[in-house]
Design a protein around this motif. Sequence first.
Motif, PDB file in Angstrom:
ATOM      1  N   GLY A  16       0.730  -1.142   0.127  1.00 14.63           N
ATOM      2  CA  GLY A  16       0.509  -0.273  -0.154  1.00 14.63           C
ATOM      3  C   GLY A  16       1.150   1.362   0.057  1.00 14.63           C
ATOM      4  N   LEU A  17       1.771   1.451   0.645  1.00 14.50           N
ATOM      5  CA  LEU A  17       3.156   2.240   0.691  1.00 14.50           C
ATOM      6  C   LEU A  17       3.880   2.771  -0.708  1.00 14.50           C
ATOM      7  CD1 LEU A  17       4.527   1.688   5.092  1.00 14.50           C
ATOM      8  CD2 LEU A  17       2.075   3.726   3.825  1.00 14.50           C
ATOM      9  N   ALA A  18       4.304   1.211  -0.599  1.00 13.81           N
ATOM     10  CA  ALA A  18       5.031   1.691  -2.422  1.00 13.81           C
ATOM     11  C   ALA A  18       4.136   2.095  -3.360  1.00 13.81           C
ATOM     12  CB  ALA A  18       5.041   0.190  -2.407  1.00 13.81           C
ATOM     13  N   GLY A  19       2.619   1.599  -3.453  1.00 14.75           N
ATOM     14  CA  GLY A  19       1.525   2.002  -4.057  1.00 14.75           C
ATOM     15  C   GLY A  19       1.256   3.734  -4.184  1.00 14.75           C
ATOM     16  N   ARG A  20       1.390   4.346  -3.017  1.00 12.58           N
ATOM     17  CA  ARG A  20       1.667   5.692  -2.545  1.00 12.58           C
ATOM     18  C   ARG A  20       1.870   6.141  -3.431  1.00 12.58           C
ATOM     19  NH1 ARG A  20      -2.240   2.853   1.040  1.00 12.58           N
ATOM     20  NH2 ARG A  20      -4.093   3.779   1.355  1.00 12.58           N
ATOM     21  N   GLY A  21       3.679   5.401  -3.698  1.00 13.83           N
ATOM     22  CA  GLY A  21       4.590   6.360  -4.054  1.00 13.83           C
ATOM     23  C   GLY A  21       5.763   7.030  -2.709  1.00 13.83           C
ATOM     24  N   MET A  22       5.271   6.221  -1.547  1.00 12.57           N
ATOM     25  CA  MET A  22       5.551   6.906  -0.309  1.00 12.57           C
ATOM     26  C   MET A  22       6.970   6.615  -0.032  1.00 12.57           C
ATOM     27  SD  MET A  22       4.462   6.729   3.888  1.00 12.57           S
ATOM     28  CE  MET A  22       3.425   7.535   3.144  1.00 12.57           C
TER      29      MET A  22
END
Length: 245
Positions: A204-210
């Motif tokens: 989820g964090l990777a999908g938000r580009g964090m």
Amino acid sequence: MSAGLAVDDAAWASAWRTRAPLDKLLLCGGLVVCALVLPAWPGGVLVALTAVVLALGPARVPARTFGRAVRWPLAFVATGALTAVVSVDGGGLGWAPDAAARAGDLVGHSVAGGAAVLLLATTTPVSDLLPALRRLRVPAAVVEVASVTYRLLFVLLDSLRTIREAQANRMGYSSVRRSYRSSGALAAAVLTRSFDRARRMQEGLAGRGMETGLRVLPEALPSSSRFLAASAAGLGALLAVGLLA
């Protein structure tokens, strides 16, 4: 309620909750240093007593919560002391020549340092402590890992409680054999859920580009010069008494 959740609740309800986290870090860090450098007797005993008195007195930590939190560290210290005083040679097991002194030093330093750390844990919520660590220039990766671990800990504890209640309702602990089987299934299910939740959080964090840590606005808690002065005076007195006694 588990000891971990009770410690977190005690930190939020503590009378020292509104004190600056850095002030408490300096006090508890100083107590840990005293526990390391002072002899176990009387220095270690004085440090442990100071931490307990501060927790149960001015900080108003419930004695039951503090006592439950200290049980597992004491068990770990006792196990370590036992292994430290046993020597293994060609003739088998035996007591080390200085077994009593070694055990006393280990227990004294460990209990004193553990009490100082528990004073910080029962008076400072993690959400206050992490921003303080950032201001102390602790590497961001270390702070972020601690933050994620703290969040996942509550997920793990909630899964543990839910699954165990379901097993108990199905008579999973009605006999010794069933208890062993249920405990094994409980451990497997909790680990599986934890890994799955961690993977989904990472995706989820990777999908938000964090690419950096989660940014939050910490609560501003002013430092107290009186508290710092009293802490410095108390630590100096502990060092003086411990070294001169």
